[in-house]
Design an enzyme around this catalytic site. Structure first.
Site, short mmCIF file in Angstrom:
data_model
loop_
_atom_site.label_atom_id
_atom_site.label_comp_id
_atom_site.label_asym_id
_atom_site.label_seq_id
_atom_site.Cartn_x
_atom_site.Cartn_y
_atom_site.Cartn_z
N LYS A 121 0.87 -1.18 0.00
CA LYS A 121 0.00 0.00 0.00
C LYS A 121 0.90 1.23 0.00
O LYS A 121 1.44 1.62 1.03
CB LYS A 121 -0.92 0.01 1.22
CG LYS A 121 -1.89 1.19 1.23
CD LYS A 121 -2.82 1.13 2.44
CE LYS A 121 -3.83 2.26 2.41
NZ LYS A 121 -3.21 3.60 2.48
N GLU A 180 -0.08 4.84 -8.22
CA GLU A 180 0.28 5.81 -7.18
C GLU A 180 1.53 6.59 -7.57
O GLU A 180 2.55 6.00 -7.97
CB GLU A 180 0.55 5.05 -5.87
CG GLU A 180 0.41 5.89 -4.63
CD GLU A 180 -0.99 5.81 -4.04
OE1 GLU A 180 -1.17 6.35 -2.94
OE2 GLU A 180 -1.88 5.20 -4.67
#
Length: 408
Positions: A121, A180
């Site tokens: 993450k 991301e």
């Protein structure tokens, strides 16, 4: 603190809206993520206990973020929805997710383990990259999940992001890559050193950055792409949005392999895990590796690997039942500044050191943190007795990154 549930819920909504604006819109947070999560959970628990307190404008009822003035809005062809966060930082967090999935699938204890794709993450800014006939046509932020901001010019400055994807055979009409934008720790430290130098030289309207995530977000949302180009941004892909004319693999792990094959940067720190035991093993392995990674992560993500099972599981409250983010202990926490001491280095350099009320942050207890220099103390207006934010990431020396001011 009020004990009346109605008043407390209203107070929490106001605080969360305020801090969400600071974090998502201004890229200038006043409290660490862990404190925001605590307030959010308190509001969730109040609303669960008293459903009548749940309002349409509650932060628990929507994806956070809004379109900034100055950027053209982009309506996402496929919404960029959030995934559920598991804040239990023990192995039981992974076990609870696996138990929910098995229950939703109607599996019995004797049935085979569920296969998962497990990945990192990343602590950055979510981006949607739209490729038309293989060429990057548009880049947009997540925004509120339905509508984001057009940041194509800034994203084009990131050398890791391909301007053209590599396909064998027919090129799809549309493929949207989601991932991301982040800043590596070493690049972040170098960026802040440069910022401290220009501030010390008398430059106006300059600042140091609280953490890599906010530095990355601020760069992506610069109206001047020349400024964004000076920021050391990186990118990892982890999923897809709208796709037309491309056969999507049947598992998430195979999808990531296929994305890498067409030129999308994909993190190598991922695995296919069997059941809860496999998830726990990955969580622990990445937890041990976390400090050695060149970039910040705040957890790992588990996804049911089979796309067919994902479709069976579906969504609840705009979150997929088949995925969860499992967090690690926070790298930023609040504590009290009890004193300031001056440390003399081997070269005679003077460094102010914050003496803190001990706080558990980044996996260890911290009682000392650097304040860098007197200019930083003055700029941040740090005073003994203040509630401050301390950050510890990787092998970087813990530092005081800001002061928490009381809000109404």
């Amino acid at each position: 603190m009020t004990t009346d549930p109605t008043a407390r819920a209203a107070q929490l909504r106001e605080q969360l809206h305020y801090h969400a604006h600071r974090y998502y819109v201004l890229d200038d947070p006043e409290i660490p993520d862990a404190e925001y999560d605590r307030l959010f959970r308190e509001l969730q628990e109040l609303e669960d206990a008293h459903p009548g307190l749940r309002t349409p404008d509650s932060p628990t009822q929507r994806v956070l973020g809004r379109v900034l003035e100055g950027f053209a809005p982009v309506r996402h062809a496929v919404p960029m929805l959030s995934i559920r966060t598991e804040t239990d930082t023990e192995a039981s967090g992974a076990e609870a997710f696996d138990a929910r999935v098995r229950r939703e699938l109607g599996l019995r204890p004797a049935d085979a383990p569920v296969e998962y794709a497990a990945e990192l993450k990343f602590d950055g800014l979510a981006i949607n990259l739209r490729y038309e006939h293989g060429v990057l046509a548009q880049a947009a932020t997540r925004g509120n999940g339905e509508t984001g901001e057009d940041v194509t010019q800034n994203i084009r400055t990131i050398s890791q992001i391909p301007l053209r994807l590599k396909f064998r055979g027919e090129v799809p009409a549309v493929i949207e890559v989601r991932g991301e934008v982040y800043i590596r720790r070493d690049d972040f430290e170098a960026l802040n050193e440069r910022q401290r130098a220009v501030i010390a030289a008398g430059a106006k309207n300059e600042k140091t950055f609280v953490n890599p995530r906010n530095a990355a977000a601020g760069a992506v949302r610069q109206l001047d792409p020349a400024i964004a180009a000076k920021r050391p941004l990186s990118f990892f892909g982890y999923g897809l949005g709208d796709v037309r004319g491309w056969d999507i693999p049947g598992t998430h792990s195979a999808l990531l392999d296929a994305m890498a094959a067409i030129g999308v940067p994909v993190s190598p720190d991922r695995t296919v895990a069997q059941g809860a035991a496999g998830l726990v093993a990955f969580y622990r392995a990445m937890g041990e590796k976390r400090d050695a990674l060149p970039f910040d992560i705040d957890g790992v993500v588990y996804k049911v690997n089979s796309r067919a099972l994902q479709q069976r599981l579906g969504f609840v409250s705009r979150e997929p039942r088949w995925a969860v983010a499992h967090k690690y202990p926070a790298q930023e926490q609040m504590t009290t500044l009890q004193g300031i001491e001056i440390q003399v280095g081997r070269t005679g350099k003077l460094t102010p050191v914050a003496k803190l009320a001990p706080v558990f942050v980044g996996g260890t207890t911290v009682s000392n943190a650097t304040l860098h220099n007197q200019d930083e103390i003055d700029r941040k207006d740090v005073r003994i007795g203040d509630t401050v934010i301390v950050r510890r990431a990787g092998d970087v020396i813990p530092e005081v990154v800001g002061v928490v001011h009381a809000t109404a």
